[in-house]
Design a protein around this motif. Structure first.
Motif, mmCIF file in Angstrom:
data_model
loop_
_atom_site.group_PDB
_atom_site.id
_atom_site.type_symbol
_atom_site.label_atom_id
_atom_site.label_comp_id
_atom_site.label_asym_id
_atom_site.label_seq_id
_atom_site.Cartn_x
_atom_site.Cartn_y
_atom_site.Cartn_z
ATOM 1 N N LEU A 94 0.827 -1.210 0.000
ATOM 2 C CA LEU A 94 0.000 0.000 0.000
ATOM 3 C C LEU A 94 0.862 1.261 0.000
ATOM 4 O O LEU A 94 0.392 2.339 -0.322
ATOM 5 C CB LEU A 94 -0.940 0.010 1.205
ATOM 6 C CG LEU A 94 -2.120 -0.958 1.134
ATOM 7 C CD1 LEU A 94 -2.840 -1.027 2.468
ATOM 8 C CD2 LEU A 94 -3.093 -0.540 0.031
ATOM 9 N N LYS A 95 2.125 1.111 0.394
ATOM 10 C CA LYS A 95 3.012 2.273 0.410
ATOM 11 C C LYS A 95 3.933 2.282 -0.809
ATOM 12 O O LYS A 95 4.783 3.138 -0.934
ATOM 13 C CB LYS A 95 3.826 2.279 1.712
ATOM 14 C CG LYS A 95 2.953 2.605 2.922
ATOM 15 C CD LYS A 95 3.709 2.512 4.231
ATOM 16 C CE LYS A 95 3.792 1.088 4.708
ATOM 17 N NZ LYS A 95 4.313 0.950 6.079
ATOM 18 N N TYR B 194 -11.417 -4.698 -4.713
ATOM 19 C CA TYR B 194 -11.881 -3.938 -3.548
ATOM 20 C C TYR B 194 -10.704 -3.570 -2.637
ATOM 21 O O TYR B 194 -10.647 -2.463 -2.085
ATOM 22 C CB TYR B 194 -12.930 -4.749 -2.778
ATOM 23 C CG TYR B 194 -13.510 -3.987 -1.620
ATOM 24 C CD1 TYR B 194 -14.260 -2.849 -1.849
ATOM 25 C CD2 TYR B 194 -13.282 -4.386 -0.303
ATOM 26 C CE1 TYR B 194 -14.772 -2.106 -0.801
ATOM 27 C CE2 TYR B 194 -13.798 -3.657 0.757
ATOM 28 C CZ TYR B 194 -14.544 -2.521 0.504
ATOM 29 O OH TYR B 194 -15.041 -1.792 1.549
ATOM 30 N N THR C 257 -8.929 -0.240 -2.939
ATOM 31 C CA THR C 257 -9.494 1.012 -2.426
ATOM 32 C C THR C 257 -8.760 1.485 -1.182
ATOM 33 O O THR C 257 -8.835 2.649 -0.818
ATOM 34 C CB THR C 257 -11.005 0.879 -2.121
ATOM 35 O OG1 THR C 257 -11.191 -0.103 -1.096
ATOM 36 C CG2 THR C 257 -11.785 0.474 -3.352
ATOM 37 N N ALA C 258 -8.017 0.576 -0.534
ATOM 38 C CA ALA C 258 -7.238 0.965 0.651
ATOM 39 C C ALA C 258 -6.210 2.051 0.314
ATOM 40 O O ALA C 258 -5.779 2.800 1.191
ATOM 41 C CB ALA C 258 -6.537 -0.258 1.245
ATOM 42 N N ARG D 276 -6.740 4.750 -1.157
ATOM 43 C CA ARG D 276 -7.332 6.067 -0.875
ATOM 44 C C ARG D 276 -7.128 6.423 0.592
ATOM 45 O O ARG D 276 -6.843 7.561 0.935
ATOM 46 C CB ARG D 276 -8.837 6.042 -1.156
ATOM 47 C CG ARG D 276 -9.160 5.868 -2.599
ATOM 48 C CD ARG D 276 -10.684 5.956 -2.775
ATOM 49 N NE ARG D 276 -11.032 5.210 -3.954
ATOM 50 C CZ ARG D 276 -12.045 4.360 -4.042
ATOM 51 N NH1 ARG D 276 -12.854 4.170 -3.016
ATOM 52 N NH2 ARG D 276 -12.270 3.712 -5.150
ATOM 53 N N ASP D 277 -7.283 5.424 1.432
ATOM 54 C CA ASP D 277 -7.118 5.649 2.871
ATOM 55 C C ASP D 277 -5.669 6.014 3.175
ATOM 56 O O ASP D 277 -5.404 6.952 3.915
ATOM 57 C CB ASP D 277 -7.527 4.381 3.629
ATOM 58 C CG ASP D 277 -7.624 4.612 5.121
ATOM 59 O OD1 ASP D 277 -8.553 5.318 5.535
ATOM 60 O OD2 ASP D 277 -6.755 4.113 5.858
ATOM 61 N N VAL D 278 -4.740 5.278 2.585
ATOM 62 C CA VAL D 278 -3.318 5.520 2.856
ATOM 63 C C VAL D 278 -2.902 6.894 2.350
ATOM 64 O O VAL D 278 -2.146 7.605 3.000
ATOM 65 C CB VAL D 278 -2.453 4.415 2.203
ATOM 66 C CG1 VAL D 278 -0.982 4.750 2.305
ATOM 67 C CG2 VAL D 278 -2.741 3.082 2.868
ATOM 68 N N LYS D 279 -3.405 7.284 1.195
ATOM 69 C CA LYS D 279 -3.048 8.594 0.632
ATOM 70 C C LYS D 279 -3.927 9.709 1.188
ATOM 71 O O LYS D 279 -3.724 10.876 0.868
ATOM 72 C CB LYS D 279 -3.178 8.559 -0.887
ATOM 73 C CG LYS D 279 -2.145 7.680 -1.560
ATOM 74 C CD LYS D 279 -1.970 8.052 -3.020
ATOM 75 C CE LYS D 279 -0.975 7.181 -3.748
ATOM 76 N NZ LYS D 279 0.301 6.988 -3.073
ATOM 77 N N LYS D 280 -4.915 9.347 1.987
ATOM 78 C CA LYS D 280 -5.910 10.301 2.497
ATOM 79 C C LYS D 280 -6.454 11.145 1.354
ATOM 80 O O LYS D 280 -6.524 12.376 1.423
ATOM 81 C CB LYS D 280 -5.299 11.187 3.586
ATOM 82 C CG LYS D 280 -4.824 10.403 4.792
ATOM 83 C CD LYS D 280 -4.438 11.314 5.937
ATOM 84 C CE LYS D 280 -3.816 10.521 7.061
ATOM 85 N NZ LYS D 280 -3.345 11.334 8.158
ATOM 86 N N ASP D 281 -6.810 10.456 0.292
ATOM 87 C CA ASP D 281 -7.274 11.157 -0.896
ATOM 88 C C ASP D 281 -8.365 10.325 -1.593
ATOM 89 O O ASP D 281 -8.080 9.315 -2.236
ATOM 90 C CB ASP D 281 -6.083 11.371 -1.841
ATOM 91 C CG ASP D 281 -6.464 12.183 -3.065
ATOM 92 O OD1 ASP D 281 -7.673 12.417 -3.285
ATOM 93 O OD2 ASP D 281 -5.553 12.578 -3.808
ATOM 94 N N PRO D 282 -9.629 10.754 -1.452
ATOM 95 C CA PRO D 282 -10.723 9.977 -2.053
ATOM 96 C C PRO D 282 -10.757 10.066 -3.573
ATOM 97 O O PRO D 282 -11.520 9.328 -4.207
ATOM 98 C CB PRO D 282 -11.982 10.621 -1.450
ATOM 99 C CG PRO D 282 -11.573 12.010 -1.114
ATOM 100 C CD PRO D 282 -10.117 11.947 -0.736
#
Lengths: 453, 462
Positions: free
Chosen positions: B299-300, B333, B336-337, B339-345
């Motif tokens: 995710l990173k 699915y 979609t994580a 978006r959470d990691v980047k704090k960007d929807p």
């Protein structure tokens, strides 16, 4: 009414010793579990069941508990796609709730409950139902268990209306007050920004008087914290709430993605419960993976799991939420985090504690309510089984939930709903949802960016 | 000639160049190809009098999903990677397990994998390689799936990644085995099966083997694949063994980089390696679900950045052993994580995620001239979703709902090359119950032989 469930390959008790019983059976009398043992032994007992369910070598386990859901928002599916939290709350779900009429709210809550049942959820902690009565009616019609929090939200700084608002809330929660044997219990839901000191104190008094829980979306995103600081002389909500005595073991903090270290200390000393809504983080980019949930859990805080809103992330399926928790392992780069046993505890026992209902639900034990589900481990995604607990959420899906029983009553059998007509509900939800979007002008917000011919 | 007409689809997602979606859509298939698509009202039924009709009322029709990383030979090892970091998983679990598989186990394993694929809407997969791959080819042929198969080629086993004795061979032996496999199976099963060269991992491949494989892949016009930089310690061990070189740098030195190279994971690339991947048009396969079990840090990683820069990034599941699922909807699915990691929807809208599982995946598989979208002239690899279920209701945006809410049990029909493999969730090509029963029995026996039969719940079973 006497019910026998037999031939479970495994029965996951979630009792204190976390025993799993093989070749198990379970007896229920008037909604309460009266015995658990081997099929061979209980099948032969003098107990003469009115009804027998053959688990057919499936897994019997306690029902899942969705500790944070907005059932009224089910017709807002996907409305939060691609927007940041402030836009989401004001221009998307805010607008949706403004326009939602009572009949639509009923269908929304029913549809949310339906998605919940089909994914093995037996209890919902519904937060901030705008149309409380409709939510209550929908959940009653469906026959599942819920803590329904009445929304005490009102326009900011309208202090003169406080007594009126409080009276209305008191009226509602009293009329749905704790009745013995009732599957639905009331609670009060508050917003950090709009509940000013005096109002919060009164609500908290009411909560104490009636023995209810107080549910609040807390530290969801930094923007709400900033706004709160602007309005309350630099104070963060947790600090203000602690000062006013509103943080207690009956407080349910939803999300809690970005609390400060001080906030976490206040939380630890208060005994407040936390609901981790990771899938809403995925939907809205909230940064839930950065949250302190796992650390807090290690320190003894009760952390449950919720799906929040179908507008924020799209799914109310706890199997998806459970599967998503695995992202912590990748993000924290620690393969040992959140084994399936821990996830089961979050979804079941911790959910029951959050609901303040762990004396009756959250495990399958003699004397507890018969809220349970039967998993049929069939299909290619379940084969092979080396560890059934691992397959449950990481390989299988809600499809494997064959039966749902709440308080001894069969709500779903062979994936067919017994209490409502699923097809009718879905068709009505679709028709009402489309009409609502058109009326509200939100249809563009929900549309795909690809051209439709 | 057989004709099939699919009509009355609530939405038909083409994924064509304009990404057109047809409401009340219809599509006509002749033999294995799409010959017409559009709106049902424009369909001239008179032209297709003897056609098989599929009524798609209340359904969403989409291109079949393409899983660019599915170890079909590890299907019977489901969940054996739980709670372990990558190196422990590889050496103490999956290598012993694979070494204990006999030919018949591999056959059944691949059949089980094909069943999971078909039932979750996957019409094509890339198997990154194993042994007894001829048995996998026979399983895939019987299932009706489309696949790229490869035999694992490993010639280094000192220090870095000790593979079990049974799987050891020299560069020459590996090259020969790889070439024989490609000769025999590329274009097999009426073209549904293609064969590539698989370099198992960055540390088990000598530069000599890389050069040979590069030459042969060019000769046979096929692709090459390798696992690369899954975890940080994969990279660190590689550097220890190869004079401080990072994997992609060594691939580059050996001349391996190119548009026919598919790399799996690529979670820990240096900025310099990222530039090499982009400039050489190397195809990258992102496996977010297996990264969870082995705690890879995907995710990173920089997949989204590379995609923005024009690289082809596909999404895939990896293996039942440590992704635990081979359901592409789960992998989609899981993306979609980000978006959470980047704090960007706004990152990874559902449209992009669906592209990663169809168009991008077809490109990565070097098969985009035939699959990855529904267009006239392309292969009829098609899936139908039943939307009259709670997870699809209400339905406003078919792409968002498919990615965010749908479950694979809403896949109603799966079609590959014009042939129906599953209809109304009943698999037509295989005897599902018999295959799964045998899968379960064999899995436990293999686990026993591999010394892994103790794996089970941490809680006491009484």
């Amino acid at each position: 009414m006497k019910l026998l469930i037999k031939n479970a390959a495994y029965l996951i008790t979630m009792n204190k010793q976390r025993e799993i019983i093989s070749d198990a059976a379970l007896l229920v009398e008037d909604g309460i579990i009266t015995a658990i043992g081997r099929t061979e032994q209980l099948g032969r007992s003098s107990f003469q069941p009115d009804e027998t369910i053959d688990a057919d070598q499936g897994i019997v386990m306690p029902g899942l508990i969705n500790a944070h859901i907005h059932t009224n928002q089910q017709l807002a599916r996907g409305l939060g796609d691609g927007v940041y939290y402030p836009t989401y709350t004001k221009e998307r779900v805010g607008k949706y709730e403004e326009i939602l009429c009572p009949e639509e709210a009923y269908v929304a809550s029913l549809c949310a409950g339906l998605e919940a049942v089909k994914s093995g959820t037996t209890c919902l902690i519904d937060t901030a139902a705008v149309h409380y009565k409709q939510a209550e009616r929908a959940i009653s019609d469906l026959g599942i268990r819920a803590v329904l929090h009445k929304s005490a939200d009102k326009p900011l700084l309208e202090e003169k209306n406080d007594p009126e608002a409080i009276a209305e809330i008191a009226d509602t929660v009293r009329s749905y007050g704790r009745r013995k044997g009732s599957l639905i219990r009331p609670g009060i839901a508050v917003q950090t920004i709009t509940a000013h000191n005096e109002y919060l104190l009164q609500l908290n008094d009411l909560r104490k008087q009636l023995g209810l829980s107080l549910s609040v979306d807390m530290a969801v995103y930094y923007t709400t914290l900033n706004r709160h600081k602007e309005l309350y002389m630099g104070q963060l909500p947790m600090e203000r709430w602690a000062e006013l005595g509103a943080l207690s073991s009956s407080t349910i903090l939803n999300h809690l993605n970005c609390p400060t270290m001080e906030d976490q200390e206040l939380l630890l000393s208060s005994g407040a419960k936390v609901v981790h809504c990771l899938t809403a983080g995925f939907g809205l980019g909230l940064g839930a993976l950065y949250g302190p949930h796992l650390k807090l859990m290690k320190k003894g805080v009760v952390v449950a799991v919720g799906t929040a809103s179908s507008a924020a992330g799209g799914s109310g399926d706890l199997f998806k939420a459970a599967f998503s928790l695995g992202a912590h392992r990748d993000f924290q780069e620690d393969a040992t985090l959140l084994p399936p046993e821990k996830i089961l505890e979050m979804l079941i026992i911790n959910g029951a504690r959050c609901a303040g209902w762990d004396d009756e639900i959250g495990s399958l034990e003699q004397g507890k309510a018969a809220d349970l589900i039967i998993i049929k481990p069939d299909g290619p995604e379940w084969i092979p089984i080396h560890n059934p607990l691992s397959n449950l959420f990481f390989s299988g899906s809600s499809r494997n939930v064959k039966a749902v029983i709440v308080g001894g009553r069969i709500i779903m059998a062979d994936r067919v709903l017994k209490t409502i007509n699923e097809k009718e509900v879905l068709e009505e939800a679709q028709a009402r949802g489309i009409a609502l979007l058109e009326r509200s002008g939100l249809d563009q917000a929900a549309a795909t960016s690809w051209p439709i011919y | 000639m057989s004709v099939m007409v699919i009509k009355n689809a609530q939405y038909l997602l083409t994924l064509d160049q304009k990404r057109r979606i047809f409401k009340d859509g219809a599509l006509v298939v002749k033999d294995d190809r799409i010959v017409w698509l559009g709106k049902t009202c424009d369909l001239l039924m008179d032209e297709y009098t003897n056609a098989e009709i599929i009524d798609a009322t209340g359904m969403v029709v989409a291109p079949g999903l393409i899983n660019c990383h599915l170890h079909s030979t590890q299907q019977l090892a489901r969940g054996l990677g739980d709670g372990l970091f990558l190196q422990t998983y590889i050496h103490e679990r999956i290598f012993p397990f694979e070494a204990a598989l006999d030919e018949e186990d591999v056959h059944v394993s691949a059949l089980c994998a094909c069943l999971e694929a078909i039932k979750s809407g996957t019409t094509c997969f890339v198997d990154p390689g194993g042994y007894h791959m001829d048995r996998v080819a026979r399983a895939v042929e019987a299932s009706g799936c489309r696949a790229i198969l490869q035999r694992s080629l490993v010639d280094l086993h000192s220090g870095g990644s000790p593979v079990p004795g049974k799987l050891k061979e020299s560069a020459q032996q590996a090259t020969q085995a790889g070439e024989e496999f490609v000769q025999q199976y590329n274009g097999w099963a009426k073209g549904r099966i293609r064969a590539w060269f698989s370099l198992r991992t960055e540390r088990t491949t000598s530069e000599e083997l890389m050069r040979e494989v590069k030459r042969l892949a060019a000769h046979y016009q096929v692709g090459v694949s390798s696992h690369v930089s899954n975890q940080l310690d994969s990279v660190e061990r590689h550097k220890e063994l190869f004079r401080g070189l990072t994997p992609i740098k060594r691939f580059h030195k050996a001349g391996l980089l190119g548009k026919n190279l598919m790399i799996f994971h690529a979670n820990h690339l240096t900025p310099e390696e990222i530039e090499l991947v982009i400039s050489n048009d190397v195809k990258v396969v992102h496996c977010p679900t297996s990264a969870r079990a082995s705690a890879s840090g995907a995710l990173k990683a920089q997949h989204l950045y590379m995609m923005k820069r024009g690289a082809t990034i596909a999404v895939a599941t990896d293996t039942a052993a440590c992704s635990n699922t081979n359901d592409m909807l789960a992998a989609m699915y899981a993306l979609t994580a980000h978006r959470d990691v980047k704090k960007d929807p706004t990152v990874l809208p559902p449209e992009e995620i669906l592209e990663m599982a169809t168009l991008n995946a077809a490109k990565a598989a070097l098969w985009d001239d035939e699959i990855g979208s529904l267009e006239i002239g392309k292969q009829a690899d098609i899936i139908l979703f039943n939307t009259l279920v709670p997870s699809w209701t209400p339905l406003y945006n078919p792409v968002s709902t498919l990615v965010h809410a749908a479950n694979s049990d809403s896949v109603h029909t799966t079609i590959v090359a014009g042939k129906i493999l599953m209809r109304n969730r009943k698999v037509i090509t295989l005897d599902e119950q018999a295959v799964l029963q045998e899968g379960q029995l064999r899995a436990r026996k293999v686990a026993e032989r591999a010394g892994l039969s103790h794996i089970g719940p941490a809680w006491r079973v009484v």
